[in-house]
Design a protein around this motif. Structure first.
Motif, mmCIF file in Angstrom:
data_model
loop_
_atom_site.group_PDB
_atom_site.id
_atom_site.type_symbol
_atom_site.label_atom_id
_atom_site.label_comp_id
_atom_site.label_asym_id
_atom_site.label_seq_id
_atom_site.Cartn_x
_atom_site.Cartn_y
_atom_site.Cartn_z
ATOM 1 N N TYR A 1 47.087 17.837 7.160
ATOM 2 C CA TYR A 1 46.421 19.059 7.599
ATOM 3 C C TYR A 1 47.363 19.841 8.509
ATOM 4 O O TYR A 1 48.137 19.257 9.272
ATOM 5 C CB TYR A 1 45.131 18.719 8.367
ATOM 6 C CG TYR A 1 44.156 19.868 8.471
ATOM 7 C CD1 TYR A 1 43.253 20.124 7.456
ATOM 8 C CD2 TYR A 1 44.136 20.691 9.593
ATOM 9 C CE1 TYR A 1 42.342 21.171 7.540
ATOM 10 C CE2 TYR A 1 43.232 21.738 9.698
ATOM 11 C CZ TYR A 1 42.340 21.980 8.661
ATOM 12 O OH TYR A 1 41.455 23.014 8.741
ATOM 13 N N SER B 1 40.413 18.991 3.470
ATOM 14 C CA SER B 1 41.728 18.854 2.865
ATOM 15 C C SER B 1 41.627 17.987 1.624
ATOM 16 O O SER B 1 40.846 17.025 1.593
ATOM 17 C CB SER B 1 42.709 18.224 3.864
ATOM 18 O OG SER B 1 43.993 18.070 3.282
ATOM 19 N N PHE C 1 44.480 26.393 1.813
ATOM 20 C CA PHE C 1 45.083 25.166 1.302
ATOM 21 C C PHE C 1 46.534 25.450 0.912
ATOM 22 O O PHE C 1 46.859 26.545 0.467
ATOM 23 C CB PHE C 1 44.325 24.630 0.080
ATOM 24 C CG PHE C 1 42.928 24.193 0.388
ATOM 25 C CD1 PHE C 1 41.859 25.046 0.170
ATOM 26 C CD2 PHE C 1 42.682 22.933 0.912
ATOM 27 C CE1 PHE C 1 40.565 24.656 0.473
ATOM 28 C CE2 PHE C 1 41.391 22.520 1.205
ATOM 29 C CZ PHE C 1 40.330 23.388 0.993
ATOM 30 N N SER D 1 46.877 20.408 0.764
ATOM 31 C CA SER D 1 46.543 20.072 2.143
ATOM 32 C C SER D 1 45.807 21.230 2.797
ATOM 33 O O SER D 1 46.103 22.396 2.546
ATOM 34 C CB SER D 1 47.818 19.773 2.939
ATOM 35 O OG SER D 1 48.495 18.654 2.405
#
Length: 279
Positions: free
Chosen positions: A160, A155, A203, A274
């Motif tokens: 996360y 991350s 992500f 993230s």
């Protein structure tokens, strides 16, 4: 003819001087030696460096230099932890995108115009990146944390997301790889067998307050995780009435559907960049 070669930081410039026919009459041998000494002086004496290039007005992925390093320093003043290495890589791109989202700007990851202006302002608490978060729901936290801490997580932020399609659950973590703490969890509805949700590592990408689907329903608080695959709310009509609130089983066209408040939670609290695991 005498030629003097001066080497500077911007290239090689050759100056040619034509000797006058009467030069021998004007200078004796001693004077000529003085001319040679003066002509060969280093244009950048020891301890003096040429001026750095002027900062660019547009900076984007792949750029390198001191002006990129300056942007990274400014991002860190807003709470980010970007490496100040002068390399506009993925880490910097995601930080810029999250900065833009918090400031209500187009999240394209390019530093120019309003983005550059806002980066030069004094950080305000309401737009700061927050590395830590409060626990909202720690349901079955020990078991879930034990699972994720054994996984290879990546991350660009302190957050996360893990999605369990068999359980139809979304788990939100805060911390770092191997030390994740569960801060929220809630039900979801993934894609059906005919339109399954993609699995893998992703992500958090662009975000938006809402969009309208092809059949005219409204999906609120969307967060991208891969291409057209999004986290978003259950379905509403244009007047705000609930059309389909199905959760806890496969029901979507591939996106991850969430209750309105949970879609808004990710939209508001989980930064761009993230890490995400969907399995």
């Amino acid at each position: 003819m005498k030629r003097v070669l001066l080497i500077g930081i911007v290239g090689i410039i050759i100056f040619s001087f034509s000797a006058c026919s009467s030069l021998s009459d004007m200078y004796n041998k001693k004077d000529t030696q003085k001319i040679n000494v003066v002509s060969n002086i280093n244009p950048h004496p020891k301890g003096k460096k040429p001026a750095s290039p002027a900062p660019r007005n547009i900076l984007k992925a792949g750029d390198k230099g001191n002006d990129v390093k300056d942007i990274q320093k400014r991002l860190n003043k807003f709470g980010y932890t970007v490496n100040e290495d002068g390399d506009f890589g993925e880490q910097t791109v995601y930080a810029v995108m999250d900065f833009q989202h918090r400031h209500g700007l187009t999240t394209d990851g390019i530093v120019k115009g309003s983005t550059l202006d806002d980066l030069k302002k004094k950080p305000a608490s309401d737009v700061m990146y927050k590395p830590t978060a409060q626990v909202v729901s720690g349901f079955n936290s020990a078991e879930v944390e034990g699972i994720i801490d054994k996984l290879d997580t990546s991350s660009y932020t302190d957050y996360y997301i893990m999605v369990s399609i068999p359980q139809q659950m979304v788990y939100i973590f805060n911390g770092s790889s191997g030390k994740w703490k569960l801060i929220n969890s809630f039900q979801c509805a993934s894609g059906t067998g005919g339109t399954p949700t993609v699995k893998g590592h992703f992500f958090v990408g662009i975000k938006g307050p809402q969009f309208e689907s092809q059949n005219g329903v409204i999906l609120k608080y969307f967060t991208q995780f891969q291409g057209n695959y999004l986290f978003h709310s259950v379905l509403f009509d244009k007047r705000g009435n609930l059309v389909d609130g199905t959760l806890g089983r496969s029901a979507s066209h591939g996106c991850i559907r969430l209750a309105l408040e949970n879609a808004k939670y990710i939209y508001d609290n989980v930064p761009i960049g993230s890490g995400i695991l969907i399995q």
